[in-house]
Enzyme design. Structure first.
Site, PDB file in Angstrom:
ATOM      1  N   LYS A  13       0.838  -1.217   0.000  1.00  0.00           N
ATOM      2  CA  LYS A  13       0.000   0.000   0.000  1.00  0.00           C
ATOM      3  C   LYS A  13       0.865   1.256   0.000  1.00  0.00           C
ATOM      4  CE  LYS A  13      -2.170  -0.892   3.888  1.00  0.00           C
ATOM      5  NZ  LYS A  13      -1.496  -2.146   4.300  1.00  0.00           N
ATOM      6  N   ARG A  88      -9.591   1.139   8.449  1.00  0.00           N
ATOM      7  CA  ARG A  88      -9.250  -0.231   8.824  1.00  0.00           C
ATOM      8  C   ARG A  88     -10.392  -0.915   9.561  1.00  0.00           C
ATOM      9  NH1 ARG A  88      -3.301   0.782   8.970  1.00  0.00           N
ATOM     10  NH2 ARG A  88      -2.196  -1.202   9.064  1.00  0.00           N
ATOM     11  N   ARG A 127      11.743  -5.898   4.790  1.00  0.00           N
ATOM     12  CA  ARG A 127      11.729  -4.452   5.095  1.00  0.00           C
ATOM     13  C   ARG A 127      12.551  -4.167   6.351  1.00  0.00           C
ATOM     14  NH1 ARG A 127       5.927  -1.729   5.137  1.00  0.00           N
ATOM     15  NH2 ARG A 127       5.614  -2.839   7.093  1.00  0.00           N
ATOM     16  N   ARG A 139      11.073  -0.719  11.933  1.00  0.00           N
ATOM     17  CA  ARG A 139       9.836  -0.420  12.638  1.00  0.00           C
ATOM     18  C   ARG A 139       9.664  -1.397  13.796  1.00  0.00           C
ATOM     19  NH1 ARG A 139       4.962   0.242   8.371  1.00  0.00           N
ATOM     20  NH2 ARG A 139       3.948  -0.785  10.115  1.00  0.00           N
ATOM     21  N   ARG A 150      -0.734  -8.438  13.594  1.00  0.00           N
ATOM     22  CA  ARG A 150      -1.226  -7.445  12.621  1.00  0.00           C
ATOM     23  C   ARG A 150      -2.100  -8.144  11.564  1.00  0.00           C
ATOM     24  NH1 ARG A 150       4.218  -4.964  10.774  1.00  0.00           N
ATOM     25  NH2 ARG A 150       2.987  -3.611   9.428  1.00  0.00           N
TER      26      ARG A 150
END
Ligand code: AMP
Length: 192
Positions: A13, A88, A127, A139, A150
């Site tokens: 996204k 969301r 990532r 992160r 998640r």
């Protein structure tokens, strides 16, 4: 152009949202980025959000809707936006509809990126590794354990939005497993 990017964590996204933002010259608005900025600045919103983000849960609708409402009221979002990570939940989707209705606007489309779960886990690990390679801090929620939560939050609260927007006739579903340029081309083609 008023778009929502929909898809599980790691679906692309952010990457695709950035490309669409440049292509259509409208801001990319990521609620994840807004919340992380609030955490870093230790604002009341950040303090309320930090533990939820680190646990892979969803920050409360009131907080997130408030952030988006404020951000959409700014001048640069008047001509359009790419929303990344919002809505969301169904409550957030309803709040977005209300916000847009009150200014006589509506969403152009909702771009859903479809990616298999196995690949999502790989992408998020990659990532985190890329951040380490750059000498940056990954992160706090890009680790396998939080990622599982998640994904569970997505399945529990967000996946229903596909149907919600399908029923509104706004859903555009794209195979997010092809290479990144191909995905961009597929989205652009679907939007024309
Ligand atoms: P993201 O950068 O979009 O992956 O978001 C990172 C984290 O921020 C999520 O796992 C949630 O904890 C929180 N978050 C971001 N956007 C929302 C939202 N629209 N509603 C609730 N929580 C959110």
């Amino acid at each position: 152009m008023r778009l929502v990017m929909l898809g599980p964590p790691g679906a692309g996204k952010g990457t695709q949202g950035q490309r669409l933002s440049e292509r259509f010259n409208v801001p990319q608005l990521s609620t994840g980025d807004m919340l992380r900025a609030a955490v870093n600045a230790a604002t009341p919103v950040g303090l309320a959000a930090k533990n939820v983000i680190d646990a892979g849960g969803l920050v409360s609708d009131d907080i997130v809707i408030g952030c988006v409402q404020e951000r959409l009221s700014r001048e640069d979002a008047k001509r359009g936006f790419i929303l990344d990570g919002f809505p969301r939940t169904l409550a957030q989707a309803a709040a977005l509809d209300d916000l847009l209705n009150s200014s006589q606007h509506r969403l152009t489309a909702v771009v859903e990126l479809l990616v298999d779960e196995e690949l999502l886990l790989d992408r998020v690990q990659k990532r985190a590794q890329e951040a380490l390679d750059r000498g940056a801090t990954p992160r706090s929620d890009d680790n396998p354990e939080t990622m599982r939560q998640r994904l569970a939050s997505y399945a529990e609260s967000t996946a229903v939005l596909s149907n919600f927007y399908y029923n509104q006739g706004r859903l555009v579903s794209i195979d997010g497993m092809r290479d990144v340029d191909r995905v961009t081309a597929d989205i652009l083609e679907a939007l024309t």
